[in-house]
Write a protein that holds these residues in place. Sequence first.
Motif, PDB file in Angstrom:
ATOM      1  N   CYS A 158      -3.922  -1.990   9.348  1.00  0.00           N
ATOM      2  CA  CYS A 158      -4.810  -0.983   8.743  1.00  0.00           C
ATOM      3  C   CYS A 158      -4.645   0.330   9.511  1.00  0.00           C
ATOM      4  CB  CYS A 158      -6.268  -1.374   8.874  1.00  0.00           C
ATOM      5  SG  CYS A 158      -6.689  -2.949   8.158  1.00  0.00           S
ATOM      6  N   LEU A 188      -2.260  -2.796   4.580  1.00  0.00           N
ATOM      7  CA  LEU A 188      -3.300  -2.453   3.610  1.00  0.00           C
ATOM      8  C   LEU A 188      -3.483  -0.943   3.498  1.00  0.00           C
ATOM      9  CD1 LEU A 188      -6.021  -5.091   4.570  1.00  0.00           C
ATOM     10  CD2 LEU A 188      -4.593  -5.076   2.502  1.00  0.00           C
ATOM     11  N   PRO A 189      -3.936  -0.505   2.329  1.00  0.00           N
ATOM     12  CA  PRO A 189      -4.342   0.897   2.199  1.00  0.00           C
ATOM     13  C   PRO A 189      -5.728   1.057   2.823  1.00  0.00           C
ATOM     14  CG  PRO A 189      -4.863  -0.242   0.160  1.00  0.00           C
ATOM     15  CD  PRO A 189      -4.226  -1.278   1.090  1.00  0.00           C
ATOM     16  N   SER A 211       0.774  -1.242   0.000  1.00  0.00           N
ATOM     17  CA  SER A 211       0.000   0.000   0.000  1.00  0.00           C
ATOM     18  C   SER A 211       0.806   1.292   0.000  1.00  0.00           C
ATOM     19  CB  SER A 211      -0.938  -0.013   1.212  1.00  0.00           C
ATOM     20  OG  SER A 211      -0.244  -0.406   2.389  1.00  0.00           O
ATOM     21  N   ASN A 262      -2.409   2.125   5.901  1.00  0.00           N
ATOM     22  CA  ASN A 262      -1.326   2.968   5.404  1.00  0.00           C
ATOM     23  C   ASN A 262      -1.882   4.397   5.258  1.00  0.00           C
ATOM     24  OD1 ASN A 262       1.053   3.899   4.080  1.00  0.00           O
ATOM     25  ND2 ASN A 262       1.377   1.851   3.259  1.00  0.00           N
ATOM     26  N   GLY A 299      -2.757  -2.893  -3.103  1.00  0.00           N
ATOM     27  CA  GLY A 299      -3.956  -3.111  -2.294  1.00  0.00           C
ATOM     28  C   GLY A 299      -5.238  -2.653  -2.967  1.00  0.00           C
ATOM     29  N   TYR A 300      -5.112  -1.807  -3.985  1.00  0.00           N
ATOM     30  CA  TYR A 300      -6.306  -1.358  -4.719  1.00  0.00           C
ATOM     31  C   TYR A 300      -6.555  -2.194  -5.973  1.00  0.00           C
ATOM     32  CZ  TYR A 300      -6.634   2.734  -1.666  1.00  0.00           C
ATOM     33  OH  TYR A 300      -6.781   3.563  -0.581  1.00  0.00           O
ATOM     34  N   TYR A 320      -9.645   1.522   2.777  1.00  0.00           N
ATOM     35  CA  TYR A 320     -10.749   1.311   1.821  1.00  0.00           C
ATOM     36  C   TYR A 320     -11.917   2.168   2.274  1.00  0.00           C
ATOM     37  CZ  TYR A 320      -7.839  -2.587   0.393  1.00  0.00           C
ATOM     38  OH  TYR A 320      -6.769  -3.333  -0.035  1.00  0.00           O
ATOM     39  N   GLN A 359      -0.838   1.347  -5.982  1.00  0.00           N
ATOM     40  CA  GLN A 359      -0.897   0.555  -4.746  1.00  0.00           C
ATOM     41  C   GLN A 359      -1.559  -0.798  -5.026  1.00  0.00           C
ATOM     42  OE1 GLN A 359      -2.297   3.327  -1.330  1.00  0.00           O
ATOM     43  NE2 GLN A 359      -2.591   4.469  -3.210  1.00  0.00           N
TER      44      GLN A 359
END
Length: 313
Positions: free
Chosen positions: A194, A167-168, A131, A196, A142-143, A170, A140
């Motif tokens: 959880c 993780l980025p 992320s 970034n 994570g997306y 959401y 990223q």
Amino acid sequence: MVDLSTTIAGAHLDNVFFNASGVWCQHEEELQALLESGSGSLITKSATYEHREGNPSPRYLPLPSGIGSINSMGLPNEGYEYYLNYARKFDYTHAKPLFISLSGLSLADNVKMVEAFVQANLPCILEVNFSCPNVPGKPQLGYDIDAMDAALATLAPLIKKPFGIKLPPYFDIAHFDQVAAVVNKYDNLAYVTCINSVGNGLAIDLDTETALIKPKDGFGGLGGLMVLNTALANVNAFYRRLPGKQVIGVGGVVSGKEAFLHILAGASAVQIGTQLKEEGPAMFDRIKKELTEIMEKKGYKSVEEFRGKVKTL
Ligand code: DOR
């Protein structure tokens, strides 16, 4: 006596707090300061395969009124061999477990780094960063949930031991569901961290009408108090969706109060970035004291007693 201890991926921490990867952890001297601090653990700067200088400065700034920070560091780090060497020398009889963050610029780089750590057979815990928002041209992972799944399908069997991913944030319930479905596929994926930074914010100075940081036309990851509620939502969303796994909360912790809220949302440990950068490692003693005082006032003796117990209306 209040007990602030916790267990992450099977490792005991005397207290729930440690640094967010990236802050106070690029060089051995900084890691040593974390070891000597009141933290319960420590994690290294996300490593890439090669040493990186990172993005041009200015690339980090605290924002006015204590709302947080913006950064586009661009993964400056010493290269994975430096952190592997640190992990080899690390005294594992120390009360603090060592976490190692890896952020390969490709799956092939992550595989090479993971293989080197697996071969070294050390009792450190790997956290793969999916992320980072700040490397130009590198979205990223994570997306891109399918790409993250594919990466995990390769890395999880290689790592074998319990490990974590960063993780980025959401922002959509459908994304929480989709990411949780992927994470739940991998038994040894023990925890998610959880969040970034909230990627690609823009901070502008009113007087000069200029972006505050140089890289990426001023776009950078947001951290600190302004991301607290996004962080709490992500911690709680994954806490609810990942039975048998753990969540490390990070984002917006400036005092014991926000740490308490992270644990209430479901965090098993709490990492601190912006506030650590601004205040230095002495912060850990302050924040432990503040969390202890809140718990005493509420009559909680351990963090388990209120972890994940946020009430809803
Ligand atoms: O906000 C961040 N900054 N997150 C990362 O994962 C990496 C870091 C950087 O080096 O840019």
